[in-house]
Design a protein around this motif. Structure first.
Motif, PDB file in Angstrom:
ATOM      1  N   THR A 137       0.860  -1.180   0.000  1.00 44.00           N
ATOM      2  CA  THR A 137       0.000   0.000   0.000  1.00 44.00           C
ATOM      3  C   THR A 137       0.901   1.237   0.000  1.00 44.00           C
ATOM      4  OG1 THR A 137      -0.040   0.199   2.399  1.00 44.00           O
ATOM      5  CG2 THR A 137      -1.733  -1.238   1.396  1.00 44.00           C
ATOM      6  N   ALA A 138       0.320   2.374  -0.268  1.00 41.84           N
ATOM      7  CA  ALA A 138       1.110   3.613  -0.244  1.00 41.84           C
ATOM      8  C   ALA A 138       1.703   3.836   1.142  1.00 41.84           C
ATOM      9  CB  ALA A 138       0.239   4.802  -0.657  1.00 41.84           C
ATOM     10  N   ALA A 139       0.922   3.560   2.179  1.00 43.10           N
ATOM     11  CA  ALA A 139       1.419   3.748   3.550  1.00 43.10           C
ATOM     12  C   ALA A 139       2.595   2.809   3.818  1.00 43.10           C
ATOM     13  CB  ALA A 139       0.293   3.498   4.549  1.00 43.10           C
ATOM     14  N   ARG A 170       4.684   1.575   1.622  1.00 42.98           N
ATOM     15  CA  ARG A 170       5.850   2.050   0.850  1.00 42.98           C
ATOM     16  C   ARG A 170       6.549   3.186   1.587  1.00 42.98           C
ATOM     17  NH1 ARG A 170       2.230   1.659  -3.643  1.00 42.98           N
ATOM     18  NH2 ARG A 170       2.046   3.915  -3.714  1.00 42.98           N
ATOM     19  N   HIS A 171       5.767   4.073   2.172  1.00 42.65           N
ATOM     20  CA  HIS A 171       6.364   5.192   2.895  1.00 42.65           C
ATOM     21  C   HIS A 171       7.122   4.707   4.125  1.00 42.65           C
ATOM     22  CE1 HIS A 171       3.069   7.898   0.983  1.00 42.65           C
ATOM     23  NE2 HIS A 171       4.078   7.687   0.169  1.00 42.65           N
ATOM     24  N   ILE A 172       6.520   3.757   4.837  1.00 42.62           N
ATOM     25  CA  ILE A 172       7.180   3.208   6.031  1.00 42.62           C
ATOM     26  C   ILE A 172       8.473   2.500   5.628  1.00 42.62           C
ATOM     27  CG2 ILE A 172       6.965   1.441   7.841  1.00 42.62           C
ATOM     28  CD1 ILE A 172       3.921   2.193   7.929  1.00 42.62           C
ATOM     29  N   LEU A 173       8.414   1.746   4.546  1.00 43.38           N
ATOM     30  CA  LEU A 173       9.605   1.027   4.064  1.00 43.38           C
ATOM     31  C   LEU A 173      10.714   2.010   3.676  1.00 43.38           C
ATOM     32  CD1 LEU A 173      11.075  -1.568   3.197  1.00 43.38           C
ATOM     33  CD2 LEU A 173       9.844  -1.427   1.012  1.00 43.38           C
ATOM     34  N   ALA A 174      10.355   3.066   2.976  1.00 43.39           N
ATOM     35  CA  ALA A 174      11.368   4.055   2.574  1.00 43.39           C
ATOM     36  C   ALA A 174      11.989   4.724   3.799  1.00 43.39           C
ATOM     37  CB  ALA A 174      10.748   5.100   1.648  1.00 43.39           C
ATOM     38  N   ASP A 175      11.166   5.029   4.793  1.00 42.37           N
ATOM     39  CA  ASP A 175      11.694   5.619   6.032  1.00 42.37           C
ATOM     40  C   ASP A 175      12.644   4.651   6.730  1.00 42.37           C
ATOM     41  OD1 ASP A 175      10.380   8.006   5.720  1.00 42.37           O
ATOM     42  OD2 ASP A 175       8.790   7.556   7.167  1.00 42.37           O
ATOM     43  N   ASP A 176      12.241   3.384   6.801  1.00 38.97           N
ATOM     44  CA  ASP A 176      13.078   2.394   7.483  1.00 38.97           C
ATOM     45  C   ASP A 176      14.396   2.180   6.741  1.00 38.97           C
ATOM     46  OD1 ASP A 176      11.199   2.098   9.449  1.00 38.97           O
ATOM     47  OD2 ASP A 176      10.453   0.158   8.736  1.00 38.97           O
ATOM     48  N   LEU A 177      14.345   2.160   5.418  1.00 41.72           N
ATOM     49  CA  LEU A 177      15.577   2.006   4.636  1.00 41.72           C
ATOM     50  C   LEU A 177      16.527   3.168   4.910  1.00 41.72           C
ATOM     51  CD1 LEU A 177      14.545   0.712   1.101  1.00 41.72           C
ATOM     52  CD2 LEU A 177      16.297  -0.260   2.601  1.00 41.72           C
ATOM     53  N   ALA A 178      15.986   4.368   4.953  1.00 42.82           N
ATOM     54  CA  ALA A 178      16.825   5.544   5.215  1.00 42.82           C
ATOM     55  C   ALA A 178      17.385   5.497   6.637  1.00 42.82           C
ATOM     56  CB  ALA A 178      16.017   6.817   4.998  1.00 42.82           C
ATOM     57  N   ARG A 179      16.571   5.033   7.574  1.00 41.14           N
ATOM     58  CA  ARG A 179      17.021   4.924   8.964  1.00 41.14           C
ATOM     59  C   ARG A 179      18.138   3.882   9.096  1.00 41.14           C
ATOM     60  NH1 ARG A 179      12.681   3.069  13.281  1.00 41.14           N
ATOM     61  NH2 ARG A 179      14.177   2.808  14.942  1.00 41.14           N
TER      62      ARG A 179
END
Ligand code: ZN
Length: 155
Positions: free
Chosen positions: A68-70, A72-81
Motif C-alpha cells: 500500500t502507499a502507507a 511504501r512510505h514506512i519502508l522508505a523511512d526504514d531504509l533511510a534509517r
C-alpha cells in the motif's frame, strides 16, 4: 547459470517454503539489529562489506507494487534509517541499495556499504565469487551488531 523451474518458482512466489516466513527465521535474532516497522533488519557477516544489512518486509509479498502507499512510505523511512545507522557505525564511502528477489522471492532490500578497498569497487557485489566471501572476526561482528542496535534504538 541456474535453470528456471516454473512450478517451483510459482510455489515460492506464493510463499510455500519461504525461508523468510519460516518460524526458524523469526526465531533467529543472532544478526538482527532491529525490528523496524516494515520488518527485521539483519546484519550480514561479510568482512569486505562491513555493515552490510538486509531489511526484510514483515509479510510475504514479492514486489514493491504489492505494498500500500502507507507501507511504501514506512519502508522508505526504514531504509533511510537503516542506511543512516550503517553510515554512522561504518563510515562507508558509498552505500548501495538493491532489491532483487529472484533467488528469495520475499521483498527485501540490501543496504551495502562500499569501500574503495572492498575489492569490488565500481562493480556490483554479486560479481564476487562466493568462495571469496570472508566473515568478520566473531567479536567484531558482535560489536558491530550491538553498535547498530544501539544507533537504531535511538534514531
Ligand atoms: Zn516469505
Amino acid at each position: 547459470m541456474l535453470m528456471f523451474d516454473r512450478r517451483d518458482w510459482e510455489m515460492r512466489v506464493a510463499g510455500a517454503g519461504c525461508s523468510v516466513c519460516s518460524p526458524t527465521f523469526a526465531a533467529t535474532d543472532q544478526g538482527r539489529v532491529a525490528l523496524l516497522p516494515s520488518g527485521p533488519a539483519v546484519l550480514q557477516d561479510d568482512a569486505a562489506f562491513r555493515g552490510y544489512c538486509i531489511l526484510y518486509f514483515r509479510r510475504h509479498v514479492v514486489e514493491l507494487t504489492e505494498l500500500t502507499a502507507a507501507e511504501r512510505h514506512i519502508l522508505a523511512d526504514d531504509l533511510a534509517r537503516l542506511a543512516a545507522a550503517v553510515q554512522a557505525c561504518c563510515r562507508p564511502t558509498k552505500l548501495n541499495y538493491a532489491s532483487l528477489g529472484n533467488e528469495v522471492p520475499h521483498l527485501h532490500w540490501h543496504v551495502i556499504p562500499r569501500y574503495p578497498d572492498d575489492g569490488w569497487w565500481g562493480r556490483p557485489i554479486w560479481l564476487r565469487p562466493a568462495c571469496e566471501k570472508r566473515p568478520l572476526p566473531p567479536a567484531e561482528y558482535a560489536h558491530l551488531r550491538d553498535q547498530l542496535r544501539r544507533v537504531l534504538e535511538t534514531s
